[in-house]
Design a protein around this motif. Structure first.
Motif, PDB file in Angstrom:
ATOM      1  N   HIS A 223       2.374  13.148 -10.863  1.00 50.72           N
ATOM      2  CA  HIS A 223       3.413  14.122 -11.247  1.00 50.72           C
ATOM      3  C   HIS A 223       3.639  14.109 -12.755  1.00 50.72           C
ATOM      4  CE1 HIS A 223       7.234  16.248 -11.444  1.00 50.72           C
ATOM      5  NE2 HIS A 223       7.739  15.191 -12.070  1.00 50.72           N
ATOM      6  N   TYR A 224       3.748  12.916 -13.333  1.00 50.92           N
ATOM      7  CA  TYR A 224       3.982  12.833 -14.763  1.00 50.92           C
ATOM      8  C   TYR A 224       2.774  13.322 -15.556  1.00 50.92           C
ATOM      9  CZ  TYR A 224       8.368  10.421 -13.986  1.00 50.92           C
ATOM     10  OH  TYR A 224       9.644  10.125 -13.608  1.00 50.92           O
TER      11      TYR A 224
ATOM     12  N   LYS B 258       3.862   9.604  -8.184  1.00 48.51           N
ATOM     13  CA  LYS B 258       4.706   9.746  -9.375  1.00 48.51           C
ATOM     14  C   LYS B 258       3.857   9.823 -10.647  1.00 48.51           C
ATOM     15  CE  LYS B 258       9.075   9.833  -8.444  1.00 48.51           C
ATOM     16  NZ  LYS B 258       9.818  11.049  -8.765  1.00 48.51           N
ATOM     17  N   ILE B 259       2.853   8.980 -10.750  1.00 54.25           N
ATOM     18  CA  ILE B 259       1.969   8.999 -11.921  1.00 54.25           C
ATOM     19  C   ILE B 259       1.264  10.348 -12.020  1.00 54.25           C
ATOM     20  CG2 ILE B 259      -0.159   8.015 -12.877  1.00 54.25           C
ATOM     21  CD1 ILE B 259       0.869   5.270 -11.733  1.00 54.25           C
TER      22      ILE B 259
ATOM     23  N   VAL C 168       3.236   5.772  -3.385  1.00 54.78           N
ATOM     24  CA  VAL C 168       4.367   6.426  -4.050  1.00 54.78           C
ATOM     25  C   VAL C 168       4.164   6.401  -5.563  1.00 54.78           C
ATOM     26  CG1 VAL C 168       6.847   6.253  -4.529  1.00 54.78           C
ATOM     27  CG2 VAL C 168       6.006   5.995  -2.190  1.00 54.78           C
ATOM     28  N   LEU C 169       3.732   5.259  -6.093  1.00 55.64           N
ATOM     29  CA  LEU C 169       3.468   5.176  -7.530  1.00 55.64           C
ATOM     30  C   LEU C 169       2.384   6.159  -7.951  1.00 55.64           C
ATOM     31  CD1 LEU C 169       3.602   1.315  -8.098  1.00 55.64           C
ATOM     32  CD2 LEU C 169       5.262   3.023  -8.883  1.00 55.64           C
ATOM     33  N   ASP C 170       1.324   6.272  -7.178  1.00 58.66           N
ATOM     34  CA  ASP C 170       0.245   7.207  -7.494  1.00 58.66           C
ATOM     35  C   ASP C 170       0.745   8.643  -7.525  1.00 58.66           C
ATOM     36  OD1 ASP C 170      -1.585   5.150  -7.755  1.00 58.66           O
ATOM     37  OD2 ASP C 170      -2.444   5.417  -5.753  1.00 58.66           O
TER      38      ASP C 170
ATOM     39  N   GLN D 175       0.829  -1.203   0.000  1.00 63.24           N
ATOM     40  CA  GLN D 175       0.000   0.000   0.000  1.00 63.24           C
ATOM     41  C   GLN D 175       0.863   1.251   0.000  1.00 63.24           C
ATOM     42  OE1 GLN D 175      -2.422  -1.012   3.434  1.00 63.24           O
ATOM     43  NE2 GLN D 175      -4.179  -1.507   2.137  1.00 63.24           N
ATOM     44  N   ASP D 176       1.949   1.229   0.777  1.00 61.63           N
ATOM     45  CA  ASP D 176       2.880   2.365   0.787  1.00 61.63           C
ATOM     46  C   ASP D 176       3.517   2.542  -0.591  1.00 61.63           C
ATOM     47  OD1 ASP D 176       2.318   2.718   3.471  1.00 61.63           O
ATOM     48  OD2 ASP D 176       4.189   1.789   4.177  1.00 61.63           O
ATOM     49  N   THR D 177       3.889   1.449  -1.209  1.00 63.23           N
ATOM     50  CA  THR D 177       4.486   1.497  -2.546  1.00 63.23           C
ATOM     51  C   THR D 177       3.480   2.018  -3.563  1.00 63.23           C
ATOM     52  OG1 THR D 177       5.935  -0.340  -1.970  1.00 63.23           O
ATOM     53  CG2 THR D 177       5.613   0.094  -4.320  1.00 63.23           C
ATOM     54  N   LEU D 178       2.254   1.585  -3.462  1.00 68.10           N
ATOM     55  CA  LEU D 178       1.200   2.055  -4.357  1.00 68.10           C
ATOM     56  C   LEU D 178       0.999   3.564  -4.213  1.00 68.10           C
ATOM     57  CD1 LEU D 178      -0.979   1.332  -6.426  1.00 68.10           C
ATOM     58  CD2 LEU D 178      -2.513   0.854  -4.500  1.00 68.10           C
TER      59      LEU D 178
END
Length: 138
Positions: free
Chosen positions: A128-129, A125-126, A121-123, A116-119
């Motif tokens: 941001h892009y 970054k996504i 971070v991905l959210d 969940q923590d990794t998700l």
């Protein structure tokens, strides 16, 4: 012919037996893996036909489904074998089995938290892009 259509069914409610190739098709496990599971003690003794071919029962299939769930938890094979040994030893090992499953459950919950923590971070970054590329945040 489908795998299930090719299985033999005995009259009057007797168990249906499956060949190793049928079990392989049903479970996605290779015949090599099924033989290995039996050899290391992860599978209970599998019945054999008069010609020596393995004859898996519905109970064996249920056990393999459970082992598949244990594999998904990340439980080490040694712990799965230990659990199988405890099952074979009988009801007096219920506490030990429960403790083993509870430890695995704690590990799974910890991994879920990490994912969940990794998700998150991905959210970020996504998002941001999406913004950096002229789009709108997701």
């Amino acid at each position: 012919m489908s795998v299930m259509a090719s299985t033999s069914t005995a009259p009057s409610g007797a168990r249906t037996h499956h060949s190793i190739s049928e079990v392989s098709a049903l479970t996605g496990l290779s015949a090599h893996t099924l033989r290995w599971y039996e050899r290391i003690g992860l599978m209970p003794h599998v019945d054999r036909s008069h010609t020596g071919q393995r004859r898996f029962t519905e109970q064996d299939l249920n056990w393999l489904a459970f082992v598949g769930k244990l594999r998904l938890t990340g439980m080490p094979v040694a712990d799965m074998v230990r659990y199988a040994e405890l099952v074979r030893e009988g009801d007096h090992t219920r506490d030990a089995r429960r403790e083993l499953l509870e430890a695995t459950r704690r590990d799974v919950l910890s991994r879920i938290t990490e994912l969940q923590d990794t998700l998150a971070v991905l959210d970020i970054k996504i998002g941001h892009y999406g913004t950096a590329c002229g789009g709108t945040p997701s």
